[in-house]
Design an enzyme around this catalytic site. Structure first.
Site, PDB file in Angstrom:
ATOM      1  CE1 TYR A  56      97.029 -67.354  14.518  1.00  0.00           C
ATOM      2  CE2 TYR A  56      98.289 -65.689  13.457  1.00  0.00           C
ATOM      3  CZ  TYR A  56      98.275 -66.499  14.350  1.00  0.00           C
ATOM      4  OH  TYR A  56      99.416 -67.110  14.834  1.00  0.00           O
ATOM      5  CD  GLU A  58      94.865 -67.264  18.768  1.00  0.00           C
ATOM      6  OE1 GLU A  58      94.372 -66.346  19.455  1.00  0.00           O
ATOM      7  OE2 GLU A  58      96.074 -67.227  18.350  1.00  0.00           O
ATOM      8  CG  ASP A 202      96.030 -92.826  22.798  1.00  0.00           C
ATOM      9  OD1 ASP A 202      95.722 -92.755  21.521  1.00  0.00           O
ATOM     10  OD2 ASP A 202      97.132 -92.338  23.032  1.00  0.00           O
ATOM     11  CB  THR A 228      96.667 -89.768  15.585  1.00  0.00           C
ATOM     12  OG1 THR A 228      96.415 -91.241  15.511  1.00  0.00           O
ATOM     13  CG2 THR A 228      97.718 -89.363  16.570  1.00  0.00           C
ATOM     14  CE  LYS A 231      99.879 -93.224  15.397  1.00  0.00           C
ATOM     15  NZ  LYS A 231      99.279 -92.261  16.100  1.00  0.00           N
ATOM     16  NE  ARG A 237     102.216 -86.965   9.731  1.00  0.00           N
ATOM     17  CZ  ARG A 237     102.620 -88.139  10.393  1.00  0.00           C
ATOM     18  NH1 ARG A 237     102.937 -88.372  11.586  1.00  0.00           N
ATOM     19  NH2 ARG A 237     102.442 -89.255   9.376  1.00  0.00           N
TER      20      ARG A 237
END
Ligand code: DSN
Length: 422
Positions: A56, A58, A202, A228, A231, A237
């Site tokens: 974790y 955060e 984008d 992203t 691609k 991903r």
């Protein structure tokens, strides 16, 4: 990933092991032409499948809400620094889980709910998060759109300007998921300045081409750029947000705690590996080959009298109007899939059909270029693509095409070193 690693999954969970094996073999036995997909390196896979998934974290490097992040911080800082270097960005957030989240977080950081955004019409190539009515974007913000010219099927910046003057948007969005031409970011910036709008790009589809310096660069012109990472950029991903430094604090807050909790640090480490690979000079060659292959493929399709939307491509993708074969996208996609050519059905500009069975097929060259295919294969694949659609009822012919596809696949093995146990 080696045989021993896979043998653990095989013993613990044979059902999931079978899925992994079948998916690997599906990839090996077919031509991946879905424009938004690629094959990551083994180094990226190893980072994504690493012990960092246990942690974790955060918060942000040096400002975490959990202890024990001294090594995680190194990975996240490497990802940030490499992305900055790769794209020349002032600020980068590497935590967005996916492209949709990156766009959501950007709107949340820079806009008020209900503000107007001008983006590319979804029917003409825009993305769900660019204002679709069933998506958060269309429900929380007021979207208006610009589209392509009915004749050329290309963007006309005079029309974009006219729409911006009419709509006075708070944010102008340049980006797409199905447009085969380059975007004129300088012209977008001039329009944004004229109407006092924030400019966002984008670049999910073209990030690898931008990183490889074979596509016009949005970074100097845009306030924010989302992408992203899986691609054309060929990473895991996920997604990142890049911006002018002045927007950094607002975006950081929108990502965490605004929209997300614990970051996926194994994926962030895999992003760092991807950025390192993209900084290598060989990545420029890869990006250029992706575009060259798309042009070879376009030429081959045009030679077979296929209806290539806008008459060709400047990037990694092509949109084909398949109406002339007397079928819809649904059956076309299924039949192509059956011979081992993996594509997706897609709306074309001014489509008269529905998104579930549109008039188009979208194809791209990012994955096949990674696999090593070049000009000769692109020419052959263009022929096989059209032959499949022409012979949709001819089982014998389709079987022959399938054998041709298998031969190409065998000549370019996918992940040949993987010792997947049978
Ligand atoms: N679903 C992606 C694509 O295929 O273009 C965009 O998010």
């Amino acid at each position: 990933m080696n045989g021993r690693f896979m043998s653990d999954i095989m013993n613990v969970d044979p059902e999931i092991y079978t899925v992994l094996l079948n998916e690997l073999n599906r990839g090996r036995d077919g031509l991946e032409m879905i424009a938004s997909e690629n094959y990551v390196s083994k180094a990226v896979l190893q980072a994504a499948g690493s012990v960092l998934t246990n942690k974790y974290s955060e918060g942000y490097p040096s400002k975490r809400y959990y202890g024990g992040n001294e090594f995680i911080d190194i990975a996240e800082n490497l990802a940030i620094d490499r992305a900055k270097q790769l794209f020349g960005a002032e600020y980068v957030n590497v935590q967005p889980h996916a492209g949709s989240q990156a766009n959501m977080e950007t709107y949340f950081a820079l806009l008020n709910l209900g503000d107007t955004i001008l983006g590319m019409s979804l029917d003409h190539g825009g993305h769900l998060t660019h204002g679709h009515k069933v998506n958060f974007s269309g429900q929380f913000y007021k979207f208006s759109s610009y589209g392509v010219d009915p004749e050329t099927k290309m963007l006309d910046m005079d029309v974009v300007r006219k729409r911006a003057l009419e709509e006075k948007p708070k944010l102008i969005l340049a980006g797409f998921s199905a447009y085969s031409r380059t975007l004129d970011f300088k012209a977008f910036k001039e329009i944004a300045d004229e109407v006092g709008a924030i400019l966002m790009a984008d670049i999910a589809h073209i990030a690898g081409l931008v990183a490889g310096k074979v596509h016009p660069d949005p970074i100097p012109y845009c306030d924010v750029v989302t992408t992203t990472t899986h691609k054309t950029l060929r990473g895991p991903r996920g997604a990142i947000i890049m911006a002018k430094e002045a927007h950094g604090t607002a975006i950081n807050k929108a990502v965490f705690p605004g929209m997300q909790g614990g970051p996926l640090e194994h994926i962030i480490a895999a992003k760092a590996v991807c950025f390192k690979e993209a900084l290598d000079p060989s990545f420029k060659e890869y990006a250029q080959k992706v575009i060259n292959n798309a042009k070879f493929l376009a030429d081959s399709l045009l030679d077979q009298d296929a209806e290539v939307i806008s008459g060709g491509t400047d990037n990694h993708l092509l949109l084909i109007d398949i109406s002339k074969y007397g079928i819809g996208g649904k059956i076309a996609e299924k039949t192509l899939d059956g011979v081992g050519i993996f594509t997706n059905k897609n709306m074309i500009p001014f489509d008269q059909r529905t998104p579930f069975d549109p008039s188009g097929i979208r194809i791209g060259t990012a994955a096949l270029t990674t696999r090593g295919l070049g000009k000769n294969e692109m020419i052959e694949i263009g022929e096989l693509f059209v032959q499949t659609l022409v012979n949709i009822e001819n089982k014998e012919k389709l079987q022959k095409i399938k054998e041709n596809v298998a031969e190409i696949c065998n000549n370019y093995p996918l992940y040949p070193e993987f010792e997947y146990l049978k």
